[in-house]
Write an enzyme that holds these catalytic residues in place. Structure first.
Site, mmCIF file in Angstrom:
data_model
loop_
_atom_site.group_PDB
_atom_site.id
_atom_site.type_symbol
_atom_site.label_atom_id
_atom_site.label_comp_id
_atom_site.label_asym_id
_atom_site.label_seq_id
_atom_site.Cartn_x
_atom_site.Cartn_y
_atom_site.Cartn_z
ATOM 1 N N ASP A 102 0.866 -1.169 0.000
ATOM 2 C CA ASP A 102 0.000 0.000 0.000
ATOM 3 C C ASP A 102 0.907 1.225 0.000
ATOM 4 O O ASP A 102 1.916 1.254 0.714
ATOM 5 C CB ASP A 102 -0.874 0.041 1.247
ATOM 6 C CG ASP A 102 -1.990 -1.001 1.249
ATOM 7 O OD1 ASP A 102 -1.999 -1.864 0.348
ATOM 8 O OD2 ASP A 102 -2.834 -0.948 2.156
ATOM 9 N N HIS A 158 5.084 -7.385 -0.454
ATOM 10 C CA HIS A 158 4.834 -8.675 -1.086
ATOM 11 C C HIS A 158 5.518 -8.744 -2.453
ATOM 12 O O HIS A 158 5.894 -7.724 -3.029
ATOM 13 C CB HIS A 158 3.333 -8.880 -1.258
ATOM 14 C CG HIS A 158 2.572 -8.880 0.035
ATOM 15 N ND1 HIS A 158 1.946 -9.999 0.532
ATOM 16 C CD2 HIS A 158 2.346 -7.889 0.949
ATOM 17 C CE1 HIS A 158 1.354 -9.703 1.687
ATOM 18 N NE2 HIS A 158 1.595 -8.427 1.958
ATOM 19 N N SER A 260 7.455 4.006 5.423
ATOM 20 C CA SER A 260 8.714 4.304 4.759
ATOM 21 C C SER A 260 8.510 4.291 3.254
ATOM 22 O O SER A 260 7.460 4.718 2.772
ATOM 23 C CB SER A 260 9.810 3.334 5.180
ATOM 24 O OG SER A 260 11.057 3.863 4.783
#
Length: 295
Positions: A102, A158, A260
């Site tokens: 995200d 991922h 981050s």
């Protein structure tokens, strides 16, 4: 502590003042504060966890409705929360590389020779980020995309496609904030911060995909699941970590312990998906990069 939209709006207005934002988030003892957060966030005490998360929710758009669990033993457990099954559908098209996380999309586009953009009008040498001349040469006609994770976002990342991780280079560094005010003011910020350069081969065609997770202030560590070490400010090596780890598209690779950035690099023959542009939000699993048709 009651969560009110007005308090979040007030904090947002304050932090939108760029000089104040930069002062508050960067003119602090960054390394010390980051180590403290790493310790504090892992305190497993119900009252401490509830109060910390309540303060966090008061001033940020933290949404836990998709979290697999709703009660957390520590703030760290909330930072690194898992999502409910099916919360992030993975784009299954074989020519698509899915977003690993995200994020808010930052600077992106074709690579201009051997430089890329940190922010509009602020280029930096790719060699300073990657530390490998051969890798820089490989991406000379490629593309890149910067993915900024806000502190309230889902923090796990991922695999964008079926791939084999070949090598990790860990580069110890600073922990500047990676928000827009800092990106405008600190030259070569990503090249100064702690980061890992993850080189992998796509199973489909052998193309070299490189992901660069970049730490920031309050990011106590970067966890890569296939390594038996936790990469953080006190870890000094080995800097070069040969490895062999396979991942399926959408499979979890690791996490940050706060918000981050991840910068993704693809070689010539790949490019950004049409809807990708700076400032747009994206969710893990959505289309990010694509293999271009021949010719």
């Amino acid at each position: 502590m009651k969560d009110t939209p007005s308090s979040r709006r007030l904090m947002s207005r304050l932090l939108d003042q760029e000089d104040l934002n930069f002062l508050l988030t960067n003119r602090l003892p960054r390394a010390l504060l980051t180590r403290f957060m790493g310790w504090f966030s892992k305190i497993e005490q119900p009252l401490v966890a509830r109060l910390s998360i309540a303060v966090w929710r008061r001033f940020a758009d933290l949404d836990l409705s998709e979290a697999r669990q709703q009660e957390f033993r520590s703030m760290h457990a909330c930072f690194t929360r898992e999502l409910k099954e099916g919360a992030r559908p993975i784009n299954a098209a074989p020519d698509i590389l899915a977003s690993p996380c995200d994020a808010i999309i930052g600077a992106c586009g074709p690579i201009d020779g051997t430089t890329v953009l940190q922010a509009k009008g602020a280029p930096y040498p790719l060699l300073d980020l990657l530390g490998d001349e051969d890798l820089v040469a490989h991406y000379r006609k490629g593309s890149y995309v910067t993915l900024r994770l806000k502190s309230s976002m889902y923090h796990r990342f991922h695999a964008p496609a079926d791939l084999q991780v070949e090598h990790v280079t860990y580069i110890s560094g600073d922990v500047w904030n990676v928000n827009p005010p800092a990106l405008k003011r600190v030259e070569g910020l990503y090249c100064k911060n702690e980061r890992a350069v993850i080189r992998s081969r796509l199973n489909a065609d052998g193309a070299l995909l490189t992901l660069v997770p970049v730490a920031a202030i309050l990011v106590a560590s970067i966890r890569l699941h296939w390594l038996d070490v936790l990469l953080h400010l006190r870890y000094r090596g080995p800097n070069e970590i040969p490895t062999r780890a396979g991942f399926r598209k959408g499979e979890e690779m690791g996490w940050f312990e706060h918000g981050s950035t991840i910068i993704a690099f693809v070689p010539e023959g790949y490019g950004l998906c049409q809807e990708i542009e700076t400032g747009r939000g994206i969710r893990m699993g959505e289309a990010l990069l694509r293999r271009l048709p021949p010719g």
